[in-house]
Write a protein that holds these residues in place. Structure first.
Motif, PDB file in Angstrom:
ATOM      1  N   GLU A 272       0.823  -1.195   0.000  1.00  0.00           N
ATOM      2  CA  GLU A 272       0.000   0.000   0.000  1.00  0.00           C
ATOM      3  C   GLU A 272       0.862   1.252   0.000  1.00  0.00           C
ATOM      4  O   GLU A 272       2.035   1.211   0.372  1.00  0.00           O
ATOM      5  N   PRO A 273       0.294   2.401  -0.400  1.00  0.00           N
ATOM      6  CA  PRO A 273       1.024   3.660  -0.264  1.00  0.00           C
ATOM      7  C   PRO A 273       1.377   3.914   1.193  1.00  0.00           C
ATOM      8  O   PRO A 273       0.728   3.411   2.099  1.00  0.00           O
ATOM      9  N   GLY A 274       2.418   4.708   1.423  1.00  0.00           N
ATOM     10  CA  GLY A 274       2.838   5.002   2.777  1.00  0.00           C
ATOM     11  C   GLY A 274       1.757   5.684   3.596  1.00  0.00           C
ATOM     12  O   GLY A 274       0.868   6.342   3.056  1.00  0.00           O
ATOM     13  N   LYS A 275       1.827   5.526   4.926  1.00  0.00           N
ATOM     14  CA  LYS A 275       0.848   6.126   5.833  1.00  0.00           C
ATOM     15  C   LYS A 275       1.471   7.309   6.576  1.00  0.00           C
ATOM     16  O   LYS A 275       2.689   7.369   6.758  1.00  0.00           O
ATOM     17  N   PRO A 276       0.642   8.242   7.046  1.00  0.00           N
ATOM     18  CA  PRO A 276       1.148   9.351   7.852  1.00  0.00           C
ATOM     19  C   PRO A 276       1.826   8.842   9.121  1.00  0.00           C
ATOM     20  O   PRO A 276       1.517   7.757   9.618  1.00  0.00           O
ATOM     21  N   VAL A 277       2.739   9.636   9.660  1.00  0.00           N
ATOM     22  CA  VAL A 277       3.411   9.283  10.900  1.00  0.00           C
ATOM     23  C   VAL A 277       2.392   9.088  12.020  1.00  0.00           C
ATOM     24  O   VAL A 277       2.529   8.190  12.857  1.00  0.00           O
ATOM     25  N   SER A 278       1.344   9.907  12.035  1.00  0.00           N
ATOM     26  CA  SER A 278       0.322   9.828  13.082  1.00  0.00           C
ATOM     27  C   SER A 278      -0.438   8.510  13.061  1.00  0.00           C
ATOM     28  O   SER A 278      -1.066   8.128  14.050  1.00  0.00           O
ATOM     29  N   GLN A 279      -0.369   7.796  11.923  1.00  0.00           N
ATOM     30  CA  GLN A 279      -1.037   6.505  11.796  1.00  0.00           C
ATOM     31  C   GLN A 279      -0.042   5.341  11.864  1.00  0.00           C
ATOM     32  O   GLN A 279      -0.362   4.224  11.491  1.00  0.00           O
ATOM     33  N   GLY A 280       1.169   5.631  12.339  1.00  0.00           N
ATOM     34  CA  GLY A 280       2.179   4.587  12.490  1.00  0.00           C
ATOM     35  C   GLY A 280       3.024   4.356  11.262  1.00  0.00           C
ATOM     36  O   GLY A 280       3.817   3.405  11.233  1.00  0.00           O
ATOM     37  N   GLY A 281       2.886   5.197  10.241  1.00  0.00           N
ATOM     38  CA  GLY A 281       3.657   5.030   9.019  1.00  0.00           C
ATOM     39  C   GLY A 281       4.942   5.830   9.019  1.00  0.00           C
ATOM     40  O   GLY A 281       5.294   6.490  10.005  1.00  0.00           O
ATOM     41  N   ALA A 282       5.651   5.768   7.891  1.00  0.00           N
ATOM     42  CA  ALA A 282       6.908   6.508   7.744  1.00  0.00           C
ATOM     43  C   ALA A 282       6.673   7.948   7.322  1.00  0.00           C
ATOM     44  O   ALA A 282       7.607   8.747   7.307  1.00  0.00           O
ATOM     45  N   GLY A 283       5.430   8.285   6.983  1.00  0.00           N
ATOM     46  CA  GLY A 283       5.137   9.644   6.571  1.00  0.00           C
ATOM     47  C   GLY A 283       5.693   9.957   5.192  1.00  0.00           C
ATOM     48  O   GLY A 283       5.948   9.051   4.387  1.00  0.00           O
ATOM     49  N   TYR A 284       5.957  11.237   4.949  1.00  0.00           N
ATOM     50  CA  TYR A 284       6.270  11.682   3.588  1.00  0.00           C
ATOM     51  C   TYR A 284       7.384  12.720   3.599  1.00  0.00           C
ATOM     52  O   TYR A 284       7.615  13.411   4.588  1.00  0.00           O
ATOM     53  N   SER A 285       8.050  12.828   2.454  1.00  0.00           N
ATOM     54  CA  SER A 285       9.134  13.800   2.288  1.00  0.00           C
ATOM     55  C   SER A 285       8.705  14.999   1.472  1.00  0.00           C
ATOM     56  O   SER A 285       9.542  15.810   1.070  1.00  0.00           O
ATOM     57  N   CYS A 286       7.426  15.100   1.185  1.00  0.00           N
ATOM     58  CA  CYS A 286       6.876  16.275   0.509  1.00  0.00           C
ATOM     59  C   CYS A 286       5.369  16.290   0.753  1.00  0.00           C
ATOM     60  O   CYS A 286       4.766  15.259   1.066  1.00  0.00           O
ATOM     61  N   ILE A 287       4.774  17.467   0.593  1.00  0.00           N
ATOM     62  CA  ILE A 287       3.329  17.592   0.791  1.00  0.00           C
ATOM     63  C   ILE A 287       2.567  16.947  -0.352  1.00  0.00           C
ATOM     64  O   ILE A 287       1.493  16.367  -0.164  1.00  0.00           O
ATOM     65  N   ALA A 288       3.128  17.013  -1.558  1.00  0.00           N
ATOM     66  CA  ALA A 288       2.426  16.470  -2.726  1.00  0.00           C
ATOM     67  C   ALA A 288       2.073  15.005  -2.539  1.00  0.00           C
ATOM     68  O   ALA A 288       1.003  14.561  -2.972  1.00  0.00           O
ATOM     69  N   GLU A 289       2.945  14.255  -1.866  1.00  0.00           N
ATOM     70  CA  GLU A 289       2.703  12.820  -1.750  1.00  0.00           C
ATOM     71  C   GLU A 289       1.487  12.523  -0.868  1.00  0.00           C
ATOM     72  O   GLU A 289       0.662  11.669  -1.206  1.00  0.00           O
ATOM     73  N   ILE A 290       1.353  13.228   0.252  1.00  0.00           N
ATOM     74  CA  ILE A 290       0.168  12.975   1.077  1.00  0.00           C
ATOM     75  C   ILE A 290      -1.086  13.452   0.352  1.00  0.00           C
ATOM     76  O   ILE A 290      -2.158  12.844   0.467  1.00  0.00           O
ATOM     77  N   ARG A 291      -0.986  14.502  -0.450  1.00  0.00           N
ATOM     78  CA  ARG A 291      -2.131  14.962  -1.231  1.00  0.00           C
ATOM     79  C   ARG A 291      -2.528  13.927  -2.293  1.00  0.00           C
ATOM     80  O   ARG A 291      -3.712  13.729  -2.567  1.00  0.00           O
ATOM     81  N   MET A 292      -1.545  13.258  -2.854  1.00  0.00           N
ATOM     82  CA  MET A 292      -1.838  12.196  -3.822  1.00  0.00           C
ATOM     83  C   MET A 292      -2.614  11.064  -3.162  1.00  0.00           C
ATOM     84  O   MET A 292      -3.597  10.557  -3.709  1.00  0.00           O
ATOM     85  N   ILE A 293      -2.138  10.669  -1.985  1.00  0.00           N
ATOM     86  CA  ILE A 293      -2.796   9.569  -1.271  1.00  0.00           C
ATOM     87  C   ILE A 293      -4.202   9.976  -0.844  1.00  0.00           C
ATOM     88  O   ILE A 293      -5.151   9.183  -0.934  1.00  0.00           O
TER      89      ILE A 293
END
Length: 335
Positions: A272-293
């Motif tokens: 699956e795509p990466g999860k936010p840090v708040s959900q136990g994931g590794a989070g993201y290195s840019c804002i665009a990636e969380i917006r994509m998800i």
């Protein structure tokens, strides 16, 4: 050894810092600038190493190291070639707009030639004429600086030409990218000046974390003081730095001082795509990636791009939680 460019003139003044990043000693008598050192690496490397060892063992005493006194290691460079080694990131970009990803993306690296005539210092603000519509974003990446690389070098051979490693904030203006790419001629206005870490290090400084052209440590990104991402730069890196350098040098030699970037560091979460840090994931290195998800999962993004006043920090720690490169810390401000 760990090298910095202290603020002086247009190209900085070469200096050496200790492993703990607490002391700095001038090295401009060995080479006036980092670019000069790279141009004459075989002549100056031994002297630089010797002084670094003297600083480390206390034979000489440096001054207190102040990261705010640093330029990016190369305040300007002959070449800045940024790859996209984390294909997970590319795949998400295309999936968010319902576009198929060509199979060649897994075997042939994406790379663009960025502007290298002016880089931001690691503590300089990100100055923009407006924050509405530009889609201001940070991109946390790893980068290497090369010596003189011959044309046609193999990926394995290319690793021998890596002189230094650092981290970077490759600032992107997401709102301007579609129109520029639509012209079929690549980035320009949408890729303003990037900022590199205060400190660059020889690969040996990374110890076991440096292997096969990858840095296997988490790259930390903070947005307004909150941890935004901690993906491991050695995981899901489809193309290592030797492969990226070989790609860049396929039809041209690369001059000493060429900077090659990894692209946005990105980890998957299983299939699956990466999860936010708040959900136990590794989070993201840019804002665009969380917006994509968010777009893939909810039909529309909910996280906003950077606005005036937002603060970004990027850093990498060793296994003992010590800063390796110092930190990039930037606030978005109106030009």
């Amino acid at each position: 050894m760990k090298l910095v460019s202290l603020r002086k003139g247009r190209d900085g003044s070469l200096a050496i810092v200790n492993k703990a990043l607490t002391q700095v000693v001038a090295a401009d008598d060995i080479a006036p600038t980092l670019q000069s050192a790279l141009d004459n690496w075989s002549q100056v490397e031994a002297a630089l190493k010797a002084r670094a060892e003297e600083l480390e063992n206390g034979t000489i005493t440096g001054e207190a190291f102040d990261q705010t006194a640093c330029e990016s290691p190369l305040p300007r460079a002959y070449q800045w070639a940024d790859g996209s080694a984390y294909v997970n990131h590319v795949e998400l970009v295309r999936k968010a707009r319902n576009a198929e990803m060509p199979p060649s993306f897994w075997t042939d690296p994406l790379m663009y030639q960025g502007g290298s005539d002016s880089f931001l210092a690691p503590r300089d603000p990100i100055l923009m004429p407006q924050d509405d519509g530009f889609g201001i974003d940070f991109e946390a990446e790893v980068a290497v600086i090369t010596g003189d690389v011959p044309m046609g070098v193999s990926a394995t051979e290319a690793l021998d030409y890596i002189r230094l490693v650092m981290i970077v904030n490759d600032v992107s203006l997401r709102g301007l990218i579609p129109n520029e790419l639509g012209k079929g001629f690549g980035f320009f206005q949408s890729k303003p000046s990037s900022a590199f870490s205060p400190v660059c290090v020889t690969p040996c400084e990374l110890g076991s974390a440096w292997e096969n052209g990858k840095v296997s440590l988490p790259l930390l990104s903070f947005l307004d003081g909150e941890l935004f991402g901690k993906p491991n730069a050695g995981i899901d890196m489809t193309f290592h730095f030797g492969e990226l350098i070989a790609h860049a040098a396929r039809t041209r030699p690369l001059e000493a001082g060429t900077i090659v970037g990894s692209g946005t560091v990105s980890n998957k979460d299983g299939d699956e795509p990466g999860k936010p840090v708040s959900q136990g994931g590794a989070g993201y290195s840019c804002i665009a990636e969380i917006r994509m998800i968010e777009t893939i999962q909810n039909g529309a993004p909910s996280t906003s791009f950077l606005r005036f006043g937002n603060h970004v920090k990027i850093e990498m720690l060793d296994e003992n939680q010590n800063s390796i490169f110092g930190s990039i810390e930037q606030t978005v401000e109106k030009a």
